[in-house]
Design a protein around this motif. Structure first.
Motif, mmCIF file in Angstrom:
data_model
loop_
_atom_site.group_PDB
_atom_site.id
_atom_site.type_symbol
_atom_site.label_atom_id
_atom_site.label_comp_id
_atom_site.label_asym_id
_atom_site.label_seq_id
_atom_site.Cartn_x
_atom_site.Cartn_y
_atom_site.Cartn_z
ATOM 1 N N GLU A 130 0.826 -1.213 0.000
ATOM 2 C CA GLU A 130 0.000 0.000 0.000
ATOM 3 C C GLU A 130 0.855 1.255 0.000
ATOM 4 O OE1 GLU A 130 -3.606 1.625 -0.186
ATOM 5 O OE2 GLU A 130 -3.909 0.026 1.265
ATOM 6 N N GLY A 131 1.949 1.220 0.747
ATOM 7 C CA GLY A 131 2.804 2.394 0.849
ATOM 8 C C GLY A 131 3.630 2.683 -0.388
ATOM 9 N N LEU A 132 3.661 1.763 -1.338
ATOM 10 C CA LEU A 132 4.487 1.924 -2.536
ATOM 11 C C LEU A 132 3.682 2.288 -3.786
ATOM 12 C CD1 LEU A 132 6.850 -1.143 -1.991
ATOM 13 C CD2 LEU A 132 7.489 1.275 -1.829
ATOM 14 N N ILE A 133 2.374 2.355 -3.659
ATOM 15 C CA ILE A 133 1.528 2.633 -4.826
ATOM 16 C C ILE A 133 1.660 4.096 -5.254
ATOM 17 C CG2 ILE A 133 -0.865 2.784 -5.624
ATOM 18 C CD1 ILE A 133 -1.412 0.294 -3.901
ATOM 19 N N THR A 134 1.840 4.288 -6.555
ATOM 20 C CA THR A 134 1.930 5.617 -7.158
ATOM 21 C C THR A 134 0.992 5.652 -8.364
ATOM 22 O OG1 THR A 134 3.619 5.159 -8.834
ATOM 23 C CG2 THR A 134 4.399 5.577 -6.582
ATOM 24 N N PRO A 135 0.824 6.804 -8.999
ATOM 25 C CA PRO A 135 0.002 6.856 -10.213
ATOM 26 C C PRO A 135 0.518 5.949 -11.337
ATOM 27 C CG PRO A 135 0.315 9.064 -9.334
ATOM 28 C CD PRO A 135 1.216 8.164 -8.548
ATOM 29 N N LYS A 136 1.775 5.532 -11.252
ATOM 30 C CA LYS A 136 2.339 4.664 -12.289
ATOM 31 C C LYS A 136 2.114 3.170 -12.025
ATOM 32 C CE LYS A 136 6.111 7.785 -13.661
ATOM 33 N NZ LYS A 136 7.596 7.897 -13.817
ATOM 34 N N THR A 137 1.611 2.851 -10.831
ATOM 35 C CA THR A 137 1.438 1.438 -10.483
ATOM 36 C C THR A 137 0.345 0.810 -11.337
ATOM 37 O OG1 THR A 137 2.058 1.969 -8.205
ATOM 38 C CG2 THR A 137 1.079 -0.197 -8.612
ATOM 39 N N LYS A 138 0.654 -0.344 -11.930
ATOM 40 C CA LYS A 138 -0.288 -1.024 -12.831
ATOM 41 C C LYS A 138 -0.757 -2.371 -12.283
ATOM 42 C CE LYS A 138 -2.263 -1.029 -17.001
ATOM 43 N NZ LYS A 138 -1.531 -0.835 -18.258
ATOM 44 N N ALA A 139 0.088 -3.029 -11.509
ATOM 45 C CA ALA A 139 -0.246 -4.388 -11.069
ATOM 46 C C ALA A 139 0.530 -4.746 -9.808
ATOM 47 C CB ALA A 139 0.058 -5.393 -12.177
ATOM 48 N N ILE A 140 0.082 -5.828 -9.174
ATOM 49 C CA ILE A 140 0.775 -6.423 -8.037
ATOM 50 C C ILE A 140 1.037 -7.889 -8.382
ATOM 51 C CG2 ILE A 140 0.710 -6.914 -5.558
ATOM 52 C CD1 ILE A 140 -1.579 -4.830 -5.351
ATOM 53 N N ILE A 141 2.262 -8.349 -8.106
ATOM 54 C CA ILE A 141 2.592 -9.767 -8.299
ATOM 55 C C ILE A 141 2.960 -10.356 -6.939
ATOM 56 C CG2 ILE A 141 4.056 -11.457 -9.468
ATOM 57 C CD1 ILE A 141 4.449 -9.531 -11.736
ATOM 58 N N PRO A 142 1.963 -10.858 -6.187
ATOM 59 C CA PRO A 142 2.289 -11.564 -4.949
ATOM 60 C C PRO A 142 2.795 -12.965 -5.274
ATOM 61 C CG PRO A 142 -0.068 -11.639 -5.324
ATOM 62 C CD PRO A 142 0.527 -10.824 -6.449
ATOM 63 N N VAL A 143 3.622 -13.509 -4.406
ATOM 64 C CA VAL A 143 4.168 -14.856 -4.576
ATOM 65 C C VAL A 143 3.735 -15.714 -3.394
ATOM 66 C CG1 VAL A 143 6.286 -16.229 -4.746
ATOM 67 C CG2 VAL A 143 6.154 -13.993 -5.872
ATOM 68 N N ASP A 144 3.188 -16.879 -3.683
ATOM 69 C CA ASP A 144 2.795 -17.819 -2.631
ATOM 70 C C ASP A 144 4.033 -18.616 -2.221
ATOM 71 O OD1 ASP A 144 0.068 -17.024 -2.834
ATOM 72 O OD2 ASP A 144 -0.159 -18.323 -4.581
ATOM 73 N N PHE A 145 4.851 -17.993 -1.399
ATOM 74 C CA PHE A 145 6.168 -18.522 -1.049
ATOM 75 C C PHE A 145 6.066 -19.876 -0.348
ATOM 76 C CE2 PHE A 145 9.778 -18.413 2.109
ATOM 77 C CZ PHE A 145 10.776 -18.678 1.182
ATOM 78 N N THR A 146 6.785 -20.843 -0.862
ATOM 79 C CA THR A 146 6.867 -22.232 -0.387
ATOM 80 C C THR A 146 5.571 -23.014 -0.577
ATOM 81 O OG1 THR A 146 6.205 -21.962 1.951
ATOM 82 C CG2 THR A 146 8.529 -21.509 1.394
#
Length: 402
Positions: A130-146
């Motif tokens: 949430e703290g990194l979102i800017t007007p240029k943000t287009k997508a989020i790639i979460p990873v289901d680690f392990t």
């Protein structure tokens, strides 16, 4: 001197005589016969087994569509293309992942933005996202680690609020569930990998699951040179031999050989994952009282596919660093590993201007984690050899509180 280097930590015999890798495939006669069937048939590359495999994966994970690719990285690239990521777009992902999770953004001339991890689950921290979102943000790639699902409710809430696309990197998570829903049925696009160490294998291979018809059509075209044979999408149609290239795509097609193997492997996925769970539960039971290490987190409502089993060394409770513990475990003939080097530590990303210090939780985690062997072919003797070796090494290096 060479012989001394091979000795176990106390100068004695290693726990195991034979090397045990951290992961490997399990192929049986039915898998071999499925490949032979293709080799005897009319198609080796794009044939009927691909669509059958796609349909079976989609049905298993609960998505409307699935599009198979030559490998997981290609599948992620296709997802970034379908999401419309292009020059200057920012995409937020985690640094605790394989490089492909960020490289797919660079392939589309986008900018990877690294969010820190939750120090308990090791998955991407929604508050950091949430703290990194800017007007240029287009997508989020979460990873289901392990194989442990990310906090998808929070991630999708953020994505909805900011009109972002969620591309879930579930390379580890085929068969995992999140609050009763199969991974693959939740996000805008979800990638699964079929590399030999994954929960099932096609040799190399990947797939994107989606419920979005627009994404599906873009993925189909992108993986095959940007070419279409769909009459409704052509400018002209002089005959059934005719096709048109509509965009600059790639040759990312899966082969029928791979797909046939995948169909055979998919029949055994539930059994494989149960065996993985069995191994993880034995590790949990036998290692839980070792205060020098932290075991993987568990949470209500999440069902991991247990692709990896990662322990974390409590640095304040041991005499040496993580690397020396790895060396000692390797001398016991365990093929332990580290998952992962923070992506922005790699020289290529350093050359792009990324610097250490971006994600303190991820960087601290990296210095302390060790991946133990976990795969369905392991016998009980293998499992208890791992447990014995971990206890032996950790006890040897433990700081005494006496």
């Amino acid at each position: 001197m060479a012989n001394e280097e091979k000795l176990a930590i106390n100068g004695g015999k290693p726990v195991r005589d034979k090397f045990l890798p951290y992961g490997r495939q399990w192929l049986d006669e039915s898998d071999i016969q499925s490949v032979i069937e293709v080799l005897k048939g009319d198609y080796l590359t794009t044939g009927p087994f691909i669509s059958e495999f796609e349909s079976k994966v989609a049905n298993y994970v609960g998505s409307k569509y699935a599009v198979a690719f030559s490998n997981g990285t290609a599948a992620l690239h296709g997802a970034c293309y379908a999401a419309g990521i292009s020059n200057g777009d920012e995409v937020i992902t985690t640094p605790i992942t394989f490089a492909a999770s960020a490289n797919c953004i660079l392939f589309q001339r986008g900018k990877p933005v690294f969010a820190d991890i939750d120090p308990v689950t090791y998955n991407i921290d929604p508050a950091s996202v949430e703290g990194l979102i800017t007007p240029k943000t287009k997508a989020i790639i979460p990873v289901d680690f392990t194989g442990f699902p990310a906090d998808l409710d929070s991630i999708h809430f953020i994505a909805s609020k900011h009109n972002l696309i969620v591309i879930e990197d579930a390379a580890h998570a085929l068969g995992a569930t999140y609050k009763g829903k199969k991974i693959g049925s939740i996000s805008d696009m979800t990638m699964f990998s079929f590399h030999p160490v994954k929960n099932i294998t096609t040799g190399e291979g990947g797939i994107i699951a989606t419920n979005n018809i627009s994404f599906y059509e873009k993925l189909i075209q992108f993986r095959s040179h940007g070419i279409t044979r769909d009459i409704k999408k052509m400018k002209q149609h002089p005959g059934n031999w005719y096709y048109e290239m509509k965009l600059l795509g790639y040759n990312y097609r899966m082969t029928d050989i791979q797909a046939a193997l995948g169909i055979s492997q998919l029949k055994k996925l539930e059994y494989y994952n149960e065996k993985r769970k069995y191994i993880a539960e034995l590790y949990n039971q036998e290692l839980k009282n070792i205060k020098q290490i932290k075991l993987p987190a568990m949470a209500a409502g999440y069902l991991s596919s247990w692709h990896l089993y990662v322990i974390r060394v409590n640095s304040s409770q041991v005499k040496v660093g993580r690397n020396q513990i790895i060396n000692a475990l390797q001398k016991e003939n365990l093929g332990v590993n580290v998952h992962y080097i923070p992506v922005y530590y790699h020289p290529y990303f350093q050359g792009l201007g990324y610097e250490k210090g971006l994600c303190p939780n991820a960087e601290e985690l990296y210095e302390e984690i060790i991946t133990l062997p976990l795969y369905p072919l392991m016998s009980d003797d293998d499992i208890f050899d791992v447990i014995k070796a971990v206890k032996k090494v950790i006890e040897y290096y433990a700081i005494s509180n006496d």
